[in-house]
Design an enzyme around this catalytic site. Structure first.
Site, PDB file in Angstrom:
ATOM      1  CE  LYS A  44      -3.827  -2.375   2.206  1.00  0.00           C
ATOM      2  NZ  LYS A  44      -4.537  -2.762   3.430  1.00  0.00           N
TER       3      LYS A  44
ATOM      4  CD  GLN B 294      -3.429  -4.202   6.622  1.00  0.00           C
ATOM      5  OE1 GLN B 294      -3.344  -3.231   5.894  1.00  0.00           O
ATOM      6  NE2 GLN B 294      -3.996  -5.328   6.238  1.00  0.00           N
TER       7      GLN B 294
ATOM      8  CG  ASP C 155      -9.837  -0.011   5.153  1.00  0.00           C
ATOM      9  OD1 ASP C 155      -9.788  -0.322   3.943  1.00  0.00           O
ATOM     10  OD2 ASP C 155      -9.233  -0.633   6.050  1.00  0.00           O
TER      11      ASP C 155
END
Ligand code: NAD
Length: 284
Positions: free
Chosen positions: A50, A94, A117
């Site tokens: 990422k 994450q 997200d």
């Protein structure tokens, strides 16, 4: 006839090239911050990918690596600090998190405007109401892949295997917004195979390698394999496997995503797109 094997890397490149072109014209570089807690090697690999892509598209990127025993108060404090910063447009925590951290509380602390997200309850709720929201990256990536082979999903029967907050539920909501008829299955569903056999579009997001057999697939269906499991081989090497028995499915489906090289790169590309969307909204 063999199915078309969809090149997720090529599609992802198209998305990230478009993001990079727009970033090049912006007065301020969008900022993406990633928090990772613990030492899970797969999570660290995802974060590295990422960050590498974020840098390639021209974002300012920042990674906060925390030990596995970090307290929830510490994590929430860091999120609040990132929430308050002008130069940070997107915050990604994450997952999965270590057990002492409550995932829903952590996600609820991220400013919804920076929730790249798409997991904050406000964004999840907006998605189910069909209003503009930051949409979770993996389902958004899947939808882009599906649209690359079926531009109009109206009336298609889509089956989503798996009902997590991260993939399955938002995937079903997105497909519904596209006017598909959606069936969602999960661990307690009876006769998943029968349901799958009626699917024009089959998305599997479970994490059980080889779960979906060729016999579950309707001829010419579009099969999207989200599953990502690391499977140790007899010689000790580790391979990444999807949920779908690819060798069987490729003989039946009309189009199919491989693992790796399908949904994974599109997830990262959609994270870049979400960060750009969040940055533009904050700069407006
Ligand atoms: P999860 O464990 O949170 O959810 C799994 C879902 O599958 C649950 O809803 C469960 O009810 C269902 N399920 C379990 N066994 C089943 C069965 N036999 N039949 C039908 N449904 C069953 O997992 P998740 O976070 O949604 O992730 C799913 C998979 O997708 C994992 O392999 C994960 O690594 C992968 N993933 C990939 C990406 C990517 O970018 N490629 C992103 C996120 C998740």
């Amino acid at each position: 006839m063999q199915a078309e094997v969809i090149d997720g890397r090529r599609l992802a490149r198209e998305v990230t090239d478009a993001v990079a072109a727009e970033v090049a014209t912006m007065a301020r570089k969008p900022g993406l911050a990633v928090i990772i807690v613990g030492d899970d090697p797969a999570s660290h690999l995802y974060v590295r990918n990422k960050v590498r892509t974020a840098e390639r598209v021209g974002f300012k990127s920042e990674t906060i690596r925390l030990p596995a025993d970090t307290s929830e108060a510490d994590v929430l404090g860091r999120i609040n600090w990132l929430n308050s910063r002008e130069d940070i447009d997107g915050i990604l925590v994450q997952l999965p998190l270590p057990p002492q951290l409550n995932t829903l509380r952590v996600m609820a602390t991220v400013d919804p405007a920076k929730d790249v997200d798409g997991l904050h309850a406000l964004n999840a709720g907006k998605l189910t109401q069909g209003s503009r929201a930051l949409i979770p990256c993996t389902p958004m990536g899947c939808l882009k892949i599906i649209r690359s082979v079926i531009p109009d999903l109206t009336g298609c029967h889509a089956v989503v295997i798996g009902a997590s907050n991260i993939v399955g539920k938002p995937m079903a909501a997105l497909l519904l917004e596209e006017n598909a008829t959606v069936t969602q299955t999960h661990i307690h569903t009876r006769d998943t195979q029968f349901i799958c056999r009626g699917a024009d579009i089959l998305v599997s997001a479970v994490g059980k390698p080889g779960l979906v057999k060729g016999s579950w697939i309707k001829p010419r269906a579009v099969v999207i394999d989200v599953g990502t499991s690391r499977v140790e081989q007899p010689d000790g090497t580790v391979l990444t496997k999807g949920d779908v028995d690819f060798d069987e499915a490729v003989k039946v489906a009309g189009a199919i995503t491989p693992v790796p090289g399908g949904v994974g790169p599109m997830t990262i590309a959609c994270l870049m797109e979400n960060t750009l969307i969040a940055a533009k909204a904050r700069m407006a």
